[in-house]
Design an enzyme around this catalytic site. Structure first.
Site, PDB file in Angstrom:
ATOM      1  N   PRO A   1      -3.262 -11.279  10.864  1.00 29.31           N
ATOM      2  CA  PRO A   1      -3.564 -10.979  12.268  1.00 29.31           C
ATOM      3  C   PRO A   1      -3.737  -9.477  12.441  1.00 29.31           C
ATOM      4  O   PRO A   1      -3.067  -8.693  11.755  1.00 29.31           O
ATOM      5  CB  PRO A   1      -2.320 -11.473  13.019  1.00 29.31           C
ATOM      6  CG  PRO A   1      -1.236 -11.502  11.995  1.00 29.31           C
ATOM      7  CD  PRO A   1      -1.903 -11.797  10.676  1.00 29.31           C
TER       8      PRO A   1
ATOM      9  N   PHE B   1      -4.512   4.107  14.437  1.00 31.97           N
ATOM     10  CA  PHE B   1      -4.903   5.077  13.413  1.00 31.97           C
ATOM     11  C   PHE B   1      -6.117   4.540  12.677  1.00 31.97           C
ATOM     12  O   PHE B   1      -6.295   3.319  12.552  1.00 31.97           O
ATOM     13  CB  PHE B   1      -3.765   5.275  12.405  1.00 31.97           C
ATOM     14  CG  PHE B   1      -2.780   6.327  12.822  1.00 31.97           C
ATOM     15  CD1 PHE B   1      -2.835   7.600  12.285  1.00 31.97           C
ATOM     16  CD2 PHE B   1      -1.804   6.045  13.763  1.00 31.97           C
ATOM     17  CE1 PHE B   1      -1.952   8.571  12.678  1.00 31.97           C
ATOM     18  CE2 PHE B   1      -0.905   7.019  14.161  1.00 31.97           C
ATOM     19  CZ  PHE B   1      -0.974   8.287  13.613  1.00 31.97           C
TER      20      PHE B   1
ATOM     21  N   LYS C   1       7.931 -18.161  -9.465  1.00 32.73           N
ATOM     22  CA  LYS C   1       7.274 -17.045 -10.133  1.00 32.73           C
ATOM     23  C   LYS C   1       6.094 -17.561 -10.970  1.00 32.73           C
ATOM     24  O   LYS C   1       6.255 -18.519 -11.742  1.00 32.73           O
ATOM     25  CB  LYS C   1       8.290 -16.326 -11.027  1.00 32.73           C
ATOM     26  CG  LYS C   1       7.711 -15.110 -11.705  1.00 32.73           C
ATOM     27  CD  LYS C   1       8.743 -14.435 -12.587  1.00 32.73           C
ATOM     28  CE  LYS C   1       8.075 -13.346 -13.410  1.00 32.73           C
ATOM     29  NZ  LYS C   1       8.953 -12.801 -14.415  1.00 32.73           N
TER      30      LYS C   1
ATOM     31  N   LYS D   1     -14.140   1.585  15.075  1.00 30.07           N
ATOM     32  CA  LYS D   1     -12.832   0.902  15.118  1.00 30.07           C
ATOM     33  C   LYS D   1     -12.247   0.931  16.528  1.00 30.07           C
ATOM     34  O   LYS D   1     -11.682  -0.054  17.000  1.00 30.07           O
ATOM     35  CB  LYS D   1     -11.891   1.624  14.144  1.00 30.07           C
ATOM     36  CG  LYS D   1     -10.715   0.806  13.727  1.00 30.07           C
ATOM     37  CD  LYS D   1     -10.027   1.410  12.520  1.00 30.07           C
ATOM     38  CE  LYS D   1     -10.818   1.146  11.239  1.00 30.07           C
ATOM     39  NZ  LYS D   1     -10.188   1.743  10.068  1.00 30.07           N
TER      40      LYS D   1
ATOM     41  N   ASP E   1      -4.586  -6.029   5.300  1.00 30.65           N
ATOM     42  CA  ASP E   1      -5.617  -6.833   5.957  1.00 30.65           C
ATOM     43  C   ASP E   1      -5.568  -8.284   5.501  1.00 30.65           C
ATOM     44  O   ASP E   1      -5.905  -9.179   6.251  1.00 30.65           O
ATOM     45  CB  ASP E   1      -7.001  -6.244   5.666  1.00 30.65           C
ATOM     46  CG  ASP E   1      -7.190  -4.919   6.373  1.00 30.65           C
ATOM     47  OD1 ASP E   1      -6.754  -4.817   7.542  1.00 30.65           O
ATOM     48  OD2 ASP E   1      -7.741  -3.966   5.773  1.00 30.65           O
TER      49      ASP E   1
ATOM     50  N   ASN F   1       0.855  -1.192   0.000  1.00 33.86           N
ATOM     51  CA  ASN F   1       0.000   0.000   0.000  1.00 33.86           C
ATOM     52  C   ASN F   1       0.885   1.234   0.000  1.00 33.86           C
ATOM     53  O   ASN F   1       2.111   1.131  -0.010  1.00 33.86           O
ATOM     54  CB  ASN F   1      -0.954  -0.031   1.197  1.00 33.86           C
ATOM     55  CG  ASN F   1      -0.198  -0.065   2.505  1.00 33.86           C
ATOM     56  OD1 ASN F   1       0.528   0.863   2.839  1.00 33.86           O
ATOM     57  ND2 ASN F   1      -0.323  -1.164   3.240  1.00 33.86           N
TER      58      ASN F   1
HETATM   59  O1  C5P Z   1      -8.854  -1.781  10.349  1.00 36.02           O
HETATM   60  P1  C5P Z   1      -7.835  -0.811   9.893  1.00 36.02           P
HETATM   61  O2  C5P Z   1      -6.722  -1.447   9.116  1.00 36.02           O
HETATM   62  O3  C5P Z   1      -8.376   0.399   9.192  1.00 36.02           O
HETATM   63  O4  C5P Z   1      -7.206  -0.264  11.273  1.00 36.02           O
HETATM   64  C1  C5P Z   1      -6.181   0.640  11.281  1.00 36.02           C
HETATM   65  C2  C5P Z   1      -5.396   0.549  12.551  1.00 36.02           C
HETATM   66  O5  C5P Z   1      -5.198  -0.797  12.902  1.00 36.02           O
HETATM   67  C3  C5P Z   1      -4.021   1.127  12.417  1.00 36.02           C
HETATM   68  O6  C5P Z   1      -3.640   1.629  13.677  1.00 36.02           O
HETATM   69  C4  C5P Z   1      -3.188  -0.080  12.027  1.00 36.02           C
HETATM   70  O7  C5P Z   1      -1.827   0.098  12.398  1.00 36.02           O
HETATM   71  C5  C5P Z   1      -3.839  -1.169  12.816  1.00 36.02           C
HETATM   72  N1  C5P Z   1      -3.806  -2.492  12.189  1.00 36.02           N
HETATM   73  C6  C5P Z   1      -2.998  -3.468  12.733  1.00 36.02           C
HETATM   74  N2  C5P Z   1      -2.999  -4.721  12.192  1.00 36.02           N
HETATM   75  C7  C5P Z   1      -3.772  -5.015  11.139  1.00 36.02           C
HETATM   76  C8  C5P Z   1      -4.581  -4.035  10.571  1.00 36.02           C
HETATM   77  C9  C5P Z   1      -4.572  -2.780  11.116  1.00 36.02           C
HETATM   78  O8  C5P Z   1      -2.303  -3.205  13.704  1.00 36.02           O
HETATM   79  N3  C5P Z   1      -3.748  -6.220  10.626  1.00 36.02           N
END
Ligand code: C5P
Length: 409
Positions: A308, A328, A290, A342, A280, A212
């Site tokens: 996770p 965040f 490959k 959240k 995610d 990303n």
């Molecule tokens: O659910 P989302 O990805 O929008 O949540 C964002 C927050 O969750 C951020 O603080 C990000 O660092 C944390 N996060 C995490 N592990 C994940 C997904 C998001 O720590 N797998």
């Protein structure tokens, strides 16, 4: 402030070296203990005798001198100082410092030191502006070397511009500021902090990955601000193009699962700030070889598995839960509603919600607009001004300090 402090002063070659005699005098007046190393170039401009007379100490010149080494080796010389000041720092000495050379006593002491280093560059304006010098300065600064000047004005070579050695009063002010900052209260001293930063890379096959747009700038800035406030910081960073900040432990990871392991390894902590943009999903079984495009027109069938959730794991109740868990919420719509949901879902104490639509310029950009949502004050809508990521980090750390002090900022 300066009384009884030890300074290792390295004087390299340059017409401005004479100004350093004044610096020595004034620092001695303030009670500073000074040992001086004079480079071969430096000795062309000031004599060892004048430096010795003013420092009231012997002057060190030769890496291989039996008497210098017998009396005090370069390692001890560099370690017994509270601060190493290089003034003037010539273009040549800066280049040798940046490349880690150790071909005279000055560079050897600089390579061997584990103490803070402040440089006061002095050179011709074209030398100062040269891409090589710019790159060397950037390298030194990324390693935490501090700098005063150069000032701008008439140069000894007859040209005009940036390159003058800073005035003795300004160099003394920089030395004093260093000790003032160092002895200033460190409100987060004794607190351990974990910061996640940057994106994660989730492999599809050995050459492709899902990623990303996170640059890591915000997370790294928060780690730096926490360390400056005295916290013992572990920064866990996904792949970013930023140098490792100094003054903290840095762990590099690629995938969400590696980030999770690194976070668990770094517990216990008092503060956790999850600024990483963790993927995610990952490809459930990434290919060992490959993936090849063939003639059949068949697309690869990528299946995903959920990664996770590191923030949710940190926020979950348990003996290892940090006292303050901060996440965040990067959103493109319904910012506050999604962020509040959240906060609850992930069990964190604070959520910093930010708008990451293309227009906001947040991802990869230098600015951020934050809404702070707190679990203990859900209806408070704390909207911060749009500010650069360092200012956001300082603002957040001020709130963290106030939280632990039990005061409202
Ligand atoms: O659910 P989302 O990805 O929008 O949540 C964002 C927050 O969750 C951020 O603080 C990000 O660092 C944390 N996060 C995490 N592990 C994940 C997904 C998001 O720590 N797998």
């Amino acid at each position: 402030m300066l009384s009884g402090k030890n300074l290792l002063l390295i004087i390299s070659g340059g017409i401005a070296a004479y100004k350093v005699l004044e610096v020595i005098r004034r620092l001695r007046d303030r009670g500073m203990m000074i040992r001086a190393v004079l480079t071969e170039g430096g000795a062309q401009f000031v004599t060892p005798l004048s430096v010795a007379a003013l420092t009231e100490n012997r002057v060190y010149q030769d890496l291989f001198s039996l008497t210098d080494e017998a009396e005090m080796g370069h390692i001890r010389l560099s370690r017994e100082a509270d601060l190493v000041l290089v003034a003037p720092a010539s273009a040549d000495l800066i280049a040798r410092m940046a490349s880690g050379m150790a071909n005279d006593l000055a560079t050897t002491a600089l390579l061997a030191t584990n103490k803070p280093v402040l440089i006061a560059p002095a050179m011709n304006v074209e030398m100062w502006n040269h891409a090589a010098t710019r790159a060397n300065i950037a390298t030194l600064e990324s390693r935490g070397v501090m700098r005063i000047g150069p000032a701008s004005g008439d140069l000894a070579c007859g040209e005009f511009g940036s390159g003058r050695l800073s005035e003795p009063a300004d160099i003394i002010a920089a030395v004093t500021d260093f000790f003032t900052a160092r002895t200033a209260a460190k409100p987060l001293a004794g607190k351990r902090a974990i910061v996640t930063s940057g994106p994660t890379h989730e492999p599809i096959d050995p050459v492709r990955y899902i990623a990303n747009r996170s640059s890591g700038k915000q997370g790294h800035a928060i780690a730096v601000a926490l360390a400056a406030a005295g916290a013992e910081v572990t920064l866990i960073s996904g792949p970013v193009a930023l140098p490792d900040p100094s003054g903290m432990a840095v762990r590099h990871v690629e995938t969400a699962r590696e980030m999770m392991v690194a976070v668990q390894d770094s517990l216990p902590a008092d503060i956790a700030v999850c600024a990483a943009a963790v993927a995610d999903w990952r490809v459930a079984s990434s290919a060992g070889q490959k993936l090849k495009k063939d003639e059949s027109g068949q697309m690869p069938d990528l299946r995903f598995a959920e990664n996770p959730d590191i923030l949710a794991a940190l926020g979950a109740p348990g003996p290892n839960r940090p006292a303050l868990v901060i996440g965040f919420a990067a959103e493109t719509e319904n910012l506050l509603a999604h962020a509040r949901a959240k906060l609850v879902r992930k069990g964190c104490d604070w959520i910093l919600a930010n708008d990451v639509t293309a227009e906001s310029g947040t991802f990869g950009g230098d600015h951020n607009q934050i809404h702070l949502i707190r679990q203990d004050r859900p209806q408070d809508d704390d909207v911060w001004p749009r500010q650069d990521k360092k200012a956001v980090a300082d603002h957040l750390v001020a709130q963290i300090i106030a939280h632990f002090a039990g005061t409202k900022p």
